[in-house]
Design a protein around this motif. Structure first.
Motif, PDB file in Angstrom:
ATOM      1  N   ILE A  61       2.149 -24.740 -33.356  1.00 15.68           N
ATOM      2  CA  ILE A  61       3.130 -23.839 -32.735  1.00 15.68           C
ATOM      3  C   ILE A  61       3.809 -22.969 -33.790  1.00 15.68           C
ATOM      4  CG2 ILE A  61       5.334 -23.764 -31.489  1.00 15.68           C
ATOM      5  CD1 ILE A  61       3.027 -24.397 -29.672  1.00 15.68           C
ATOM      6  N   ARG A  62       4.193 -23.574 -34.918  1.00 14.65           N
ATOM      7  CA  ARG A  62       4.828 -22.805 -36.000  1.00 14.65           C
ATOM      8  C   ARG A  62       3.882 -21.732 -36.524  1.00 14.65           C
ATOM      9  NH1 ARG A  62       6.396 -27.922 -37.760  1.00 14.65           N
ATOM     10  NH2 ARG A  62       4.947 -27.826 -39.523  1.00 14.65           N
ATOM     11  N   LEU A  63       2.634 -22.088 -36.692  1.00 14.20           N
ATOM     12  CA  LEU A  63       1.646 -21.139 -37.181  1.00 14.20           C
ATOM     13  C   LEU A  63       1.410 -20.016 -36.172  1.00 14.20           C
ATOM     14  CD1 LEU A  63      -0.228 -20.549 -39.536  1.00 14.20           C
ATOM     15  CD2 LEU A  63      -1.919 -22.025 -38.467  1.00 14.20           C
ATOM     16  N   GLU A  64       1.358 -20.364 -34.896  1.00 16.03           N
ATOM     17  CA  GLU A  64       1.198 -19.365 -33.841  1.00 16.03           C
ATOM     18  C   GLU A  64       2.346 -18.357 -33.880  1.00 16.03           C
ATOM     19  OE1 GLU A  64       1.225 -19.068 -28.955  1.00 16.03           O
ATOM     20  OE2 GLU A  64       1.690 -20.961 -29.936  1.00 16.03           O
ATOM     21  N   ARG A  65       3.562 -18.840 -34.001  1.00 18.25           N
ATOM     22  CA  ARG A  65       4.725 -17.941 -34.058  1.00 18.25           C
ATOM     23  C   ARG A  65       4.683 -17.046 -35.287  1.00 18.25           C
ATOM     24  NH1 ARG A  65       8.883 -22.550 -32.106  1.00 18.25           N
ATOM     25  NH2 ARG A  65       8.387 -22.422 -29.894  1.00 18.25           N
ATOM     26  N   LYS A  66       4.222 -17.594 -36.399  1.00 17.95           N
ATOM     27  CA  LYS A  66       4.114 -16.807 -37.623  1.00 17.95           C
ATOM     28  C   LYS A  66       3.086 -15.688 -37.455  1.00 17.95           C
ATOM     29  CE  LYS A  66       4.698 -15.960 -42.013  1.00 17.95           C
ATOM     30  NZ  LYS A  66       5.895 -15.319 -42.488  1.00 17.95           N
ATOM     31  N   CYS A 113      -5.100 -27.107 -32.917  1.00 21.30           N
ATOM     32  CA  CYS A 113      -5.353 -25.927 -33.726  1.00 21.30           C
ATOM     33  C   CYS A 113      -4.511 -24.756 -33.254  1.00 21.30           C
ATOM     34  CB  CYS A 113      -6.830 -25.547 -33.670  1.00 21.30           C
ATOM     35  SG  CYS A 113      -7.398 -25.086 -32.030  1.00 21.30           S
ATOM     36  N   CYS A 114      -4.501 -23.757 -34.078  1.00 19.37           N
ATOM     37  CA  CYS A 114      -3.985 -22.450 -33.723  1.00 19.37           C
ATOM     38  C   CYS A 114      -5.222 -21.559 -33.642  1.00 19.37           C
ATOM     39  CB  CYS A 114      -3.010 -21.966 -34.789  1.00 19.37           C
ATOM     40  SG  CYS A 114      -2.321 -20.356 -34.428  1.00 19.37           S
ATOM     41  N   TYR A 115      -5.296 -20.717 -32.644  1.00 15.06           N
ATOM     42  CA  TYR A 115      -6.498 -19.919 -32.472  1.00 15.06           C
ATOM     43  C   TYR A 115      -6.139 -18.468 -32.170  1.00 15.06           C
ATOM     44  CZ  TYR A 115      -5.532 -20.536 -27.491  1.00 15.06           C
ATOM     45  OH  TYR A 115      -4.935 -20.538 -26.270  1.00 15.06           O
ATOM     46  N   ILE A 116      -7.073 -17.596 -32.497  1.00 12.81           N
ATOM     47  CA  ILE A 116      -6.926 -16.181 -32.195  1.00 12.81           C
ATOM     48  C   ILE A 116      -8.160 -15.761 -31.410  1.00 12.81           C
ATOM     49  CG2 ILE A 116      -6.728 -13.855 -33.137  1.00 12.81           C
ATOM     50  CD1 ILE A 116      -5.399 -15.137 -35.590  1.00 12.81           C
ATOM     51  N   LEU A 117      -7.914 -15.181 -30.244  1.00 11.91           N
ATOM     52  CA  LEU A 117      -8.993 -14.661 -29.409  1.00 11.91           C
ATOM     53  C   LEU A 117      -9.032 -13.151 -29.539  1.00 11.91           C
ATOM     54  CD1 LEU A 117      -8.383 -16.698 -26.117  1.00 11.91           C
ATOM     55  CD2 LEU A 117      -9.869 -17.271 -28.034  1.00 11.91           C
ATOM     56  N   PHE A 118     -10.211 -12.581 -29.343  1.00 15.30           N
ATOM     57  CA  PHE A 118     -10.366 -11.135 -29.383  1.00 15.30           C
ATOM     58  C   PHE A 118     -11.098 -10.677 -28.138  1.00 15.30           C
ATOM     59  CE2 PHE A 118     -12.972  -7.406 -30.473  1.00 15.30           C
ATOM     60  CZ  PHE A 118     -11.951  -6.507 -30.714  1.00 15.30           C
TER      61      PHE A 118
END
Length: 115
Positions: A92-97, A32-37
């Motif tokens: 990885i592509r999504l993370e960079r985007k 997955c691609c994840y976003i932490l806050f």
């Protein structure tokens, strides 16, 4: 004398064991691609993962990745968003985007609205 039953009961048991092992492997690894806050810093961190995401977040909070890394500034990282993907290259592509300025600003605007 030892008698071994070979037949449908034994075969079903083996099939069940195989599917159980497959299920464990499949769901213990999150691609997955994840976003932490971080509520303390009011900042986001974006990453890609091909292992267990909960363990990955715990490693970020325990500063396993080093003291000079972005996530080492605090230990209150929480999962904000998880995007499941089919393979690690896509993550990885999504993370960079997401790490581009235009996309990050969307999350900052959202945070200001929700505060």
């Amino acid at each position: 004398m030892v008698r071994i039953h070979v037949g449908p009961q034994n075969l079903n048991y083996l099939r069940l064991r195989f599917f159980y092992a497959f299920f464990i492997v499949l769901f213990s690894m999150d691609i997955c691609c994840y976003i932490l806050f971080s509520p303390k810093l009011k900042r986001f961190y974006t990453g890609a993962c091909q292992e267990n995401l909960i363990e990955r977040i715990m490693k970020h909070n325990e500063h396993t990745y080093g003291k000079d890394k972005y996530t080492s500034a605090t230990n209150d990282w929480e999962l904000f968003l998880k995007i499941d993907v089919t393979n690690y290259a896509h993550a990885i592509r999504l993370e960079r985007k997401i790490k581009t300025r235009k996309t990050q600003n969307i999350f900052v605007i959202w945070l200001n609205i929700m505060s």
